[in-house]
Design a protein around this motif. Structure first.
Motif, PDB file in Angstrom:
ATOM      1  N   ALA A   1      41.132  40.128  45.873  1.00  0.00           N
ATOM      2  CA  ALA A   1      40.660  39.694  45.244  1.00  0.00           C
ATOM      3  C   ALA A   1      41.414  38.209  44.174  1.00  0.00           C
ATOM      4  CB  ALA A   1      41.673  40.755  44.147  1.00  0.00           C
ATOM      5  N   ALA A   2      42.806  38.023  44.980  1.00  0.00           N
ATOM      6  CA  ALA A   2      42.585  36.185  44.536  1.00  0.00           C
ATOM      7  C   ALA A   2      41.288  35.626  45.766  1.00  0.00           C
ATOM      8  CB  ALA A   2      43.754  36.339  45.137  1.00  0.00           C
TER       9      ALA A   2
ATOM     10  N   ALA B   1      38.398  35.592  43.081  1.00  0.00           N
ATOM     11  CA  ALA B   1      38.829  35.267  42.201  1.00  0.00           C
ATOM     12  C   ALA B   1      38.722  33.528  41.934  1.00  0.00           C
ATOM     13  CB  ALA B   1      39.736  35.639  41.590  1.00  0.00           C
ATOM     14  N   GLY B   2      38.975  32.613  42.979  1.00  0.00           N
ATOM     15  CA  GLY B   2      39.234  31.249  42.997  1.00  0.00           C
ATOM     16  C   GLY B   2      39.833  30.925  42.729  1.00  0.00           C
ATOM     17  N   LEU B   3      41.410  31.393  43.128  1.00  0.00           N
ATOM     18  CA  LEU B   3      42.666  31.046  42.989  1.00  0.00           C
ATOM     19  C   LEU B   3      43.097  29.985  44.298  1.00  0.00           C
ATOM     20  CD1 LEU B   3      44.432  34.429  40.898  1.00  0.00           C
ATOM     21  CD2 LEU B   3      44.041  31.970  40.130  1.00  0.00           C
ATOM     22  N   ARG B   4      42.809  29.116  44.134  1.00  0.00           N
ATOM     23  CA  ARG B   4      42.224  28.607  45.315  1.00  0.00           C
ATOM     24  C   ARG B   4      43.493  26.855  45.085  1.00  0.00           C
ATOM     25  NH1 ARG B   4      39.592  29.956  49.455  1.00  0.00           N
ATOM     26  NH2 ARG B   4      37.690  31.305  49.351  1.00  0.00           N
ATOM     27  N   PRO B   5      43.935  26.876  46.091  1.00  0.00           N
ATOM     28  CA  PRO B   5      44.218  27.175  47.627  1.00  0.00           C
ATOM     29  C   PRO B   5      44.695  28.785  47.190  1.00  0.00           C
ATOM     30  CG  PRO B   5      45.571  25.246  47.796  1.00  0.00           C
ATOM     31  CD  PRO B   5      44.822  25.528  46.287  1.00  0.00           C
ATOM     32  N   VAL B   6      44.103  29.776  48.284  1.00  0.00           N
ATOM     33  CA  VAL B   6      44.996  30.771  48.331  1.00  0.00           C
ATOM     34  C   VAL B   6      46.251  30.769  49.617  1.00  0.00           C
ATOM     35  CG1 VAL B   6      44.429  33.656  48.453  1.00  0.00           C
ATOM     36  CG2 VAL B   6      43.229  32.299  47.154  1.00  0.00           C
TER      37      VAL B   6
ATOM     38  N   ASP C   1      45.481  43.326  42.468  1.00  0.00           N
ATOM     39  CA  ASP C   1      43.886  43.429  42.169  1.00  0.00           C
ATOM     40  C   ASP C   1      43.255  43.135  40.843  1.00  0.00           C
ATOM     41  OD1 ASP C   1      44.693  45.794  42.879  1.00  0.00           O
ATOM     42  OD2 ASP C   1      43.379  46.914  42.913  1.00  0.00           O
ATOM     43  N   ARG C   2      43.730  43.624  39.966  1.00  0.00           N
ATOM     44  CA  ARG C   2      43.334  43.973  38.395  1.00  0.00           C
ATOM     45  C   ARG C   2      43.735  42.681  37.798  1.00  0.00           C
ATOM     46  NH1 ARG C   2      48.066  49.047  37.254  1.00  0.00           N
ATOM     47  NH2 ARG C   2      48.027  49.024  39.262  1.00  0.00           N
ATOM     48  N   LEU C   3      44.671  41.627  38.459  1.00  0.00           N
ATOM     49  CA  LEU C   3      44.490  40.828  37.959  1.00  0.00           C
ATOM     50  C   LEU C   3      44.017  39.452  37.896  1.00  0.00           C
ATOM     51  CD1 LEU C   3      48.980  41.257  37.191  1.00  0.00           C
ATOM     52  CD2 LEU C   3      47.093  41.150  35.517  1.00  0.00           C
TER      53      LEU C   3
ATOM     54  N   GLY D   1      53.108  49.919  50.403  1.00  0.00           N
ATOM     55  CA  GLY D   1      51.867  49.503  49.875  1.00  0.00           C
ATOM     56  C   GLY D   1      50.886  48.062  50.200  1.00  0.00           C
ATOM     57  N   LEU D   2      50.829  48.164  51.884  1.00  0.00           N
ATOM     58  CA  LEU D   2      50.255  47.416  53.064  1.00  0.00           C
ATOM     59  C   LEU D   2      48.595  47.483  51.676  1.00  0.00           C
ATOM     60  CD1 LEU D   2      49.506  45.461  55.438  1.00  0.00           C
ATOM     61  CD2 LEU D   2      49.564  47.472  56.340  1.00  0.00           C
ATOM     62  N   ARG D   3      47.761  48.766  51.873  1.00  0.00           N
ATOM     63  CA  ARG D   3      46.609  48.626  51.344  1.00  0.00           C
ATOM     64  C   ARG D   3      46.346  47.763  50.115  1.00  0.00           C
ATOM     65  NH1 ARG D   3      43.254  52.838  53.656  1.00  0.00           N
ATOM     66  NH2 ARG D   3      44.120  53.545  55.573  1.00  0.00           N
ATOM     67  N   ARG D   4      47.732  48.579  49.541  1.00  0.00           N
ATOM     68  CA  ARG D   4      47.545  47.576  47.733  1.00  0.00           C
ATOM     69  C   ARG D   4      47.379  45.387  47.772  1.00  0.00           C
ATOM     70  NH1 ARG D   4      48.879  50.669  42.783  1.00  0.00           N
ATOM     71  NH2 ARG D   4      48.197  48.307  41.801  1.00  0.00           N
ATOM     72  N   VAL D   5      48.242  45.910  48.696  1.00  0.00           N
ATOM     73  CA  VAL D   5      48.552  43.773  48.733  1.00  0.00           C
ATOM     74  C   VAL D   5      46.795  43.203  49.838  1.00  0.00           C
ATOM     75  CG1 VAL D   5      50.122  42.180  49.905  1.00  0.00           C
ATOM     76  CG2 VAL D   5      50.746  43.924  49.120  1.00  0.00           C
ATOM     77  N   ILE D   6      46.623  44.082  51.178  1.00  0.00           N
ATOM     78  CA  ILE D   6      45.364  43.455  51.045  1.00  0.00           C
ATOM     79  C   ILE D   6      44.769  43.279  49.956  1.00  0.00           C
ATOM     80  CG2 ILE D   6      44.012  43.705  53.059  1.00  0.00           C
ATOM     81  CD1 ILE D   6      45.566  44.659  54.398  1.00  0.00           C
ATOM     82  N   GLU D   7      44.355  44.098  48.904  1.00  0.00           N
ATOM     83  CA  GLU D   7      43.227  44.339  48.248  1.00  0.00           C
ATOM     84  C   GLU D   7      43.436  43.170  47.238  1.00  0.00           C
ATOM     85  OE1 GLU D   7      40.649  45.343  47.640  1.00  0.00           O
ATOM     86  OE2 GLU D   7      41.002  46.491  50.021  1.00  0.00           O
ATOM     87  N   GLY D   8      44.911  43.068  46.798  1.00  0.00           N
ATOM     88  CA  GLY D   8      45.430  41.478  46.148  1.00  0.00           C
ATOM     89  C   GLY D   8      44.649  40.402  46.884  1.00  0.00           C
ATOM     90  N   ILE D   9      45.165  40.439  47.942  1.00  0.00           N
ATOM     91  CA  ILE D   9      44.938  39.157  48.717  1.00  0.00           C
ATOM     92  C   ILE D   9      43.079  39.095  48.500  1.00  0.00           C
ATOM     93  CG2 ILE D   9      44.350  37.998  50.648  1.00  0.00           C
ATOM     94  CD1 ILE D   9      47.672  39.336  51.649  1.00  0.00           C
TER      95      ILE D   9
END
Ligand SMILES: Nc1nc2c(ncn2[C@@H]2O[C@H](COP(=O)(O)OP(=O)(O)OP(=O)(O)O)[C@@H](O)[C@H]2O)c(=O)[nH]1
Ligand code: SF4
Ligand code: SF4
Length: 315
Positions: A142-143, A146-151, A98-100, A132-140
């Motif tokens: 964020a990806a 941010a357009g890190l596609r295809p995600v 989420d921060r990166l 860490g489930l919530r943080r991973v969901i936030e990471g997804i």
């Protein structure tokens, strides 16, 4: 460039670190174990990528351990970008994403695969050792933004999470990721001792066959891809005991300690380039030695699971 089994070399898979902030019970550790060694620098990684381009490498995958734990990750991405590869992707557990995400995109990362093996907090913790489930969901999320596609999302199937498949599909559809990869367990790394939890994907694949609008076959590993009515692509990854998968293998690995490793399963089919990279030889000579190393890689590459017991004679 084509090996003795007619397979092109196109993809460089780089293990950036053995360190991880998760402890998944099935971690295959990219077939490298956990031994710590001094990691390669961004420049050294860039050089291996650059010479790889001459042999057909056009995509690079960053893995670990957890690649986001490398403090110089941005520099690593920039160095690979300078080698002019078509695509740089990264497989991550998503905990720090989420921060990166935006910074990684700006540095030149094209896309990500984020692992998520359960949609329930208890199950997630049972599998990864982390709350860490919530943080991973936030990471997804964020990806995606941010357009890190295809995600892409990665889900490793085991006896412990067969009940999570439908929930994962619904989540992937709702959050706007492009692809979900359903993956069978490997008997590699910790996967060896936890292989009793292995489950075949066959019955899930039968359901996907019935419910999808379209089926495609990807060139890489000849993986089947099921396009669901929602537009989500579900890719089925059956890498174990599957000669078809190995027949479509187009990659070589660069290990943490600087070896070109030709197969996840093989410790004997490797070419050590660490001494070349850390030497004080002039750059042109390092390039020349790396070219020799890639030539050997192409000569010794072979499918781990195969139909044929000996290579084809190429005339
Ligand atoms: N045997 C084997 N399994 C692989 C290989 N590449 C990927 N896998 C399996 O696929 C899983 C997911 O790999 P990822 O790194 O997320 O993605 P990828 O397979 O490179 O696929 P894309 O990102 O879609 O190109 C791995 O954990 C392995 O189980 C490979 O070269 N050999
Ligand atoms: S997140 Fe990936 S590297 Fe880390 S323990 Fe889990 S499987 Fe291994
Ligand atoms: S040869 Fe097969 S097992 Fe080895 S890395 Fe390629 S796909 Fe994986």
């Amino acid at each position: 460039m084509i090996d003795r089994y007619g397979r092109p070399l196109e993809d460089l898979r780089i293990t950036l670190t053995h360190v991880c902030n998760f402890s998944c019970f099935f971690c295959h550790m990219e077939g490298e174990g956990l031994e710590q060694s001094e990691v390669l620098s961004p420049e050294q990684i860039g050089l291996v990528s650059e010479v790889g381009r001459e042999f057909g490498i056009n995509s690079v995958k960053l893995t670990g351990g957890e690649p986001t734990l490398r403090r110089d990750l941005i520099n690593v991405i920039r160095a690979i970008k300078e080698a002019d590869v078509r695509e740089i992707s990264m497989t991550t557990n998503g905990f720090l994403l989420d921060r990166l995400a935006v910074k990684l995109k700006e540095a030149g990362l094209n896309r990500v695969n984020i692992s998520l093996h359960a949609m329930e907090e208890d199950k997630f913790k049972e599998i990864t050792g982390v709350d860490g489930l919530r943080r991973v969901i936030e990471g997804i999320r964020a990806a995606v933004s941010a357009g890190l596609r295809p995600v892409k999302m990665n889900f490793v199937l085991t006896k412990k999470n067969t009940d999570q498949v439908e929930k994962i599909i619904s989540f992937a559809e709702s959050v706007g990721v492009d692809e979900l990869h359903l993956i069978e367990l490997h008997p590699v790394g910790l996967g060896k001792q936890s292989f009793s939890t292995h489950e075949w994907l066959d019955s899930i694949e039968r359901k996907l066959f019935e419910t999808s609008n379209k089926i495609e076959i990807r060139e890489k590993h000849f993986r089947p891809r099921y396009v669901l009515p929602s537009g989500l692509v579900v890719e089925v990854v059956k890498p174990y005991a599957n000669p078809i998968f190995c027949a479509g293998c187009n990659r070589v690995r660069l290990t943490v300690d600087g070896k070109l490793k030709t197969c996840l399963y093989r410790d004997d089919k490797v070419v050590d380039v660490r001494n070349v990279l850390t030497s004080s030889l002039p750059l042109w000579e390092k390039r020349e030695l790396l070219r020799r190393a890639y030539e050997i890689v192409i000569a010794i590459r072979e499918p781990n699971f195969k139909f044929l017991s000996r290579p084809l004679e190429i005339r």
